[in-house]
Each structure stands twice: as C-alpha cells, then as structure tokens.
Enzyme design. Structure first.
Site, PDB file in Angstrom:
ATOM      1  N   ARG A  20       0.850  -1.196   0.000  1.00  0.00           N
ATOM      2  CA  ARG A  20       0.000   0.000   0.000  1.00  0.00           C
ATOM      3  C   ARG A  20       0.883   1.243   0.000  1.00  0.00           C
ATOM      4  NH1 ARG A  20      -2.047   0.376   6.324  1.00  0.00           N
ATOM      5  NH2 ARG A  20      -0.056   1.153   7.013  1.00  0.00           N
ATOM      6  N   ILE A  22       3.100   4.533  -0.774  1.00  0.00           N
ATOM      7  CA  ILE A  22       4.168   4.889  -1.717  1.00  0.00           C
ATOM      8  C   ILE A  22       4.763   3.638  -2.371  1.00  0.00           C
ATOM      9  CG2 ILE A  22       6.528   5.824  -1.814  1.00  0.00           C
ATOM     10  CD1 ILE A  22       5.573   7.994   0.189  1.00  0.00           C
ATOM     11  N   ASP A  68       8.510  -9.690   7.521  1.00  0.00           N
ATOM     12  CA  ASP A  68       8.600  -8.618   8.516  1.00  0.00           C
ATOM     13  C   ASP A  68       9.986  -7.990   8.375  1.00  0.00           C
ATOM     14  OD1 ASP A  68       8.735  -6.954  10.663  1.00  0.00           O
ATOM     15  OD2 ASP A  68       8.226  -8.471  12.169  1.00  0.00           O
ATOM     16  N   ASN A  95      11.679   1.133   0.965  1.00  0.00           N
ATOM     17  CA  ASN A  95      10.561   2.047   1.194  1.00  0.00           C
ATOM     18  C   ASN A  95       9.889   1.842   2.542  1.00  0.00           C
ATOM     19  OD1 ASN A  95       7.946   3.594   0.378  1.00  0.00           O
ATOM     20  ND2 ASN A  95       7.246   1.509   0.806  1.00  0.00           N
ATOM     21  N   TYR A 160      11.487   9.685  14.514  1.00  0.00           N
ATOM     22  CA  TYR A 160      11.183   9.494  13.086  1.00  0.00           C
ATOM     23  C   TYR A 160      12.111  10.346  12.233  1.00  0.00           C
ATOM     24  CZ  TYR A 160       8.664   9.524   8.620  1.00  0.00           C
ATOM     25  OH  TYR A 160       8.337   9.412   7.281  1.00  0.00           O
ATOM     26  N   LYS A 164      15.034   9.295   9.345  1.00  0.00           N
ATOM     27  CA  LYS A 164      15.010   9.757   7.957  1.00  0.00           C
ATOM     28  C   LYS A 164      16.291  10.526   7.603  1.00  0.00           C
ATOM     29  CE  LYS A 164      11.304   7.742   6.830  1.00  0.00           C
ATOM     30  NZ  LYS A 164      11.313   6.706   5.809  1.00  0.00           N
ATOM     31  N   THR A 195      -1.458   8.620   1.682  1.00  0.00           N
ATOM     32  CA  THR A 195      -1.307   7.164   1.782  1.00  0.00           C
ATOM     33  C   THR A 195      -2.094   6.691   3.013  1.00  0.00           C
ATOM     34  OG1 THR A 195       0.593   7.298   3.289  1.00  0.00           O
ATOM     35  CG2 THR A 195       1.097   7.299   0.923  1.00  0.00           C
ATOM     36  N   LEU A 197      -0.908   5.453   5.623  1.00  0.00           N
ATOM     37  CA  LEU A 197      -0.192   5.914   6.825  1.00  0.00           C
ATOM     38  C   LEU A 197      -0.601   7.344   7.171  1.00  0.00           C
ATOM     39  CD1 LEU A 197       2.047   5.653   9.012  1.00  0.00           C
ATOM     40  CD2 LEU A 197       3.715   6.352   7.284  1.00  0.00           C
TER      41      LEU A 197
END
Ligand SMILES: NC(=O)c1ccc[n+]([C@@H]2O[C@H](COP(=O)([O-])OP(=O)(O)OC[C@H]3O[C@@H](n4cnc5c(N)ncnc54)[C@H](O)[C@@H]3O)[C@@H](O)[C@H]2O)c1
Length: 269
Positions: A20, A22, A68, A95, A160, A164, A195, A197
């Site tokens: 699902r 991106i 996973d 991704n 987060y 990144k 998305t 998310l």
C-alpha cells in the site's frame, strides 16, 4: 503495449513495504513499465490482492513475499527468493517505514526509538547489504525513501526525523562506496503524500478532515502527492538518472519554500 515504450523492461526490482501507499505506487509504475517486481509487506491480504491485480494487466509482473522487515532473516529471505526466481537484481527500493503518533521526546521510550530505528533504518542497511552482491553484477541501483522532514524537522517526531536524516546520510555514504562498482545509490524525500499511513495519523487527531486539509495546504501546489507520482520519481531514478548518485530528490510540491506560508483558506498565493 510495445516493449519500446517500456522504460524498465525486464529489470528485476525489489520493493520493501509495497502492499500500500508509496511502495504500492512504485510497484505499479514499475510493473506498468515492464519490470519484474518482487515486493514485500507484513500483511498477506493486501499484498496477495495487489499481486493478482497487477499480474492480470502486466506488461511486467510481480511477486509478493510476506515478510517482517524488522527481522534480519526475513530480509535475507526476500533477497534470496528474488535471486532464486529471477537470477538477478537490478534495483532495490527501500521504502518500508512507519511514523509513530506524534509525541514529545520526554514521553518516548528507549525501546520505541530502537524499534523505529530497526524498521526505518537498519532494514534499509540490511536489504542493501544482502542485495549489493547482485546489484554489483548488474551495475544496478538502490533507491531509499527518506523524507522531507529529514531537512526541515517536524514537531514531536524526533525519532522518526532522526531515522530519515540517517537514511539521507547513509545514501551518500553508500553512493561513495559503491561507485567503484557502478552501483548508484539515491534517495527520495517525500513531503506529504496521501497514503494509508497519512490517513492513519490524521485519524489520531481531533479533526481528521481538518488535518488532511492542513496537510494539503502545506504544499505550494495546494495538494498532496500521489502514490503514482512517487512511483514515477523512483522510475526516473532507476531508469533515467544514469549520471546521478548520492542525490536526494524532493517530492514535496514546494512544501519547503516560502517560510512555511503556502495557502490560506484554499486561496493560492
Ligand atoms: N506518506 C507520506 O506523506 C510520507 C512522507 C515522507 C516519507 N514517507 C515514507 O514513505 C515510506 C512509505 O510510507 P507510506 O506513507 O506509503 O506508508 P504506509 O503505511 O501507507 O505503507 C507502508 C508499507 O510498508 C509495509 N510495512 C509496514 N511495516 C512493515 C514491516 N514490519 N515489514 C514489512 N512491511 C511492512 C506496509 O504493509 C505497507 O505496505 C515510509 O518509509 C515513510 O516514512 C511517507
């Protein structure tokens, strides 16, 4: 479709987290351009359904692998299955990733940070490590999905943002190491892309629709990016950007411009 119009015909591409969002956009665009895509997710239903849907249409093909990405043995298996099935790897799209609900540093535990690092960063490192011997044979490329927040920051999301930022740095370091094998390593930094998310995070706010509207207005273009636009950017890096390595492409609709003032009440600047 005539093969001359396909931009990535026969190229074997691995996409992590492709059921699902991106990742799905990347899987679709690559299959539409003739690639043989192996993609994974930790949810079987959506993965299997996407596999069936895309194989029906082609002209490329795809194979779903349940795994996973927080587990090293699963990551290794993803690469092994790909090579067993197709004998080579031309492109790896890292991704998979998760954005936890926003909260201040004081309320974030060590375990939460470590788990996020494991999924968002270490999985990119390990998938690259296991795929590199094959990518060197094909002089292929790696595409890492980072985020715009790596360069502009984000409220109540220090772990987060850190994962990144590390992806952008690791992309450059691997681009240096792999240049001697003609393997390119690049990354994409999306701003707001609609998305599941994004919807999930909006759903945790008091007014989800208002949050989505705010998200749209954060771009100069007054909308969010799409899964397909994400796939097209990845395809550009894989198929066309043959003189680019170590770059970070913004997929942001101008969200980083003009001191954060973009649109108000839906009126464009
Ligand atoms: N959507 C955005 O606005 C946005 C912005 C910047 C960066 N990103 C990054 O783009 C990437 C994709 O985000 P998205 O919005 O499409 O997310 P999403 O949650 O909609 O999709 C994530 C995909 O990863 C899979 N996945 C999740 N955990 C997994 C695990 N442990 N093992 C295997 N698969 C797993 C899911 O099944 C799904 O296929 C992430 O790295 C995210 O940080 C997204």
């Amino acid at each position: 479709m005539a093969s001359a119009r396909l931009r990535y015909s026969g190229k074997v591409t691995v996409v992590t987290g492709g059921s699902r969002g991106i990742g799905r956009g990347v899987v679709k665009v690559f299959v539409q351009n003739g690639a043989k895509v192996v993609f994974c997710a930790n949810e079987a239903g959506a993965g299997k359904a996407l596999e069936a849907e895309l194989n029906e249409v082609g002209p490329g093909s795809c194979l779903f692998v349940l795994c996973d990405m927080a587990k090293e043995e699963d990551i290794k298996r993803l690469i092994t299955v790909t090579v067993e099935q197709f004998g080579q790897i031309d492109c790896l799209v890292n991704n998979v990733g998760w954005h936890p609900p926003h909260k201040p540093t004081d309320e974030t535990t060590t375990e939460e940070f470590k788990d996020l690092l494991n999924l968002n960063l270490i999985s990119y490192f390990l998938a690259s490590k296991f795929a590199l011997p094959y990518l060197r044979q094909t002089q292929g490329n790696i595409i890492n999905v980072a985020s715009l927040v790596a360069s502009i920051g984000q409220k109540h999301a220090a772990p987060y943002v850190a994962t990144k930022g590390a992806i952008v740095s690791m992309t450059k370091a691997m681009a240096v190491d792999e240049s001697r094998y003609n393997v390119r390593v690049n990354c994409i930094s999306p701003g707001n892309v609609m998305t599941p998310l994004w919807e999930e995070l909006a759903g945790q706010t008091p007014d989800a629709l208002a949050t989505i509207k705010e998200g749209e207005n954060a771009q100069l273009m007054g909308r969010m990016g799409t899964e397909e636009e994400s796939g097209l950017m990845a395809l550009f890096l894989a198929a066309d950007a043959t003189f680019c390595t170590g770059i970070d492409l913004l997929l942001s609709g101008g969200a980083e411009l003009n001191y954060a003032f973009k649109r108000q009440k839906g009126i464009s600047l």
